[in-house]
Scaffold this active site. Structure first.
Site, PDB file in Angstrom:
ATOM      1  N   HIS A   1       0.829  -1.208   0.000  1.00 55.11           N
ATOM      2  CA  HIS A   1       0.000   0.000   0.000  1.00 55.11           C
ATOM      3  C   HIS A   1       0.865   1.260   0.000  1.00 55.11           C
ATOM      4  CE1 HIS A   1      -3.312  -2.651   1.161  1.00 55.11           C
ATOM      5  NE2 HIS A   1      -4.144  -1.624   1.092  1.00 55.11           N
TER       6      HIS A   1
ATOM      7  N   ASN B   1       7.786  -4.477   3.104  1.00 51.23           N
ATOM      8  CA  ASN B   1       6.377  -4.149   3.276  1.00 51.23           C
ATOM      9  C   ASN B   1       5.875  -4.455   4.679  1.00 51.23           C
ATOM     10  OD1 ASN B   1       3.647  -3.504   2.479  1.00 51.23           O
ATOM     11  ND2 ASN B   1       3.273  -5.704   2.323  1.00 51.23           N
TER      12      ASN B   1
END
Length: 282
Positions: A138, A169
């Site tokens: 994201h 991440n």
């Protein structure tokens, strides 16, 4: 005066008189060339900017080179590069008030961006990441939008994703996101800008989707005294490296070919160290 002397005198006057018009012709020719050069330097942003001493070519992709789409998802905005099929950057606001409202569940419903439905082959599909060894990372984090199920679900559009190695991440980048939420809580309101560093030559997933080597995040304090801080993370980062990844905002802008300071009136925000940010637990 003899006629021969008169003829020589007239010839001399004629030759001298012709020299001035020749200089005027040269000047008239040069001036349009200079003007044309100036206009060329102000050509449309889709062309490659001219390299000069005052405006050196940055080492990474100039954002003005390729067409982009502005994808307004109500809670955040994606500046999407149509050639690379990745966001140049994502911008959104975060406040203490919104962070304290935890109404949404993370449902992990990844989907092609519906705002790109009319754009042939521009939308990334969730399956492009499968069995590649890369996470769908994201840019605008799901946890920043827990105040609304609609907002949280919106963060799973693929235009908000970038290929990130799992340890980046899930560990290093995740820790930075958590820290920014604590700052947003302590400072009351911040604007966050996040994106990949797009370069001319990048490795790709099997589908052809580029894999950036680095990612940036900028936090702008929206309450006095206004300040800003920027980070540049590497794809290989796997631990808490926040203090080692601070980068000068101007340097980052040159690297990614964007002028965030002008766009967000960030010239009013002074650079700040980590210890200067107020925080609170959420």
């Amino acid at each position: 005066m003899s006629w021969r002397l008169f003829a020589v005198l007239m010839l001399t006057i004629t030759l001298n008189g012709c020299s001035t018009p020749s200089k005027q012709i040269t000047t008239e020719i040069v001036e349009p060339i200079i003007d044309a050069k100036s206009k060329a330097e102000n050509r449309p942003s889709t062309e490659t900017p001219a390299t000069s001493v005052s405006r050196p070519k940055p080492p990474s992709l100039l954002a003005s080179r390729h067409p982009h789409a502005v994808l307004d998802h109500k809670y955040f905005v994606v500046y999407y590069d149509k050639q690379y099929r990745l966001a140049r950057w994502v911008k959104y606001e975060m406040s203490k008030e919104s962070l304290l409202l935890k109404k949404a569940k993370r449902r992990d419903r990844f989907k092609a961006d519906p705002l790109l439905n009319n754009e042939l082959n521009l939308a990334v599909l969730p399956k492009e990441y499968r069995k590649t060894g890369y996470d769908r990372g994201h840019l605008a984090p799901s946890a920043d939008f827990a105040f609304s199920q609609e907002a949280n679900d919106a963060t799973f559009v693929m235009s908000n994703m970038v290929p990130q190695k799992p340890k980046l991440n899930q560990v290093a980048w995740s820790q930075l996101e958590d820290q920014v939420r604590q700052w947003a809580c302590g400072e009351e309101k911040v604007t966050v800008v996040t994106g990949p560093v797009l370069e001319e030559k990048m490795s790709t997933l099997p589908s052809g989707l580029p894999i950036p080597r680095a990612f940036f995040k900028i936090v702008f304090d929206e309450t006095p005294p206004r300040k800003a801080i920027a980070f540049l993370y590497k794809q290989e980062d796997s631990t808490n490296v926040m203090n080692d990844r601070i980068i000068d905002l101007k340097q980052l802008e040159r690297m990614v070919g964007e002028d965030f300071s002008s766009y967000l009136n960030a010239e009013e925000r002074r650079p700040a160290q980590v210890v200067e940010w107020k925080e609170c637990k959420i």
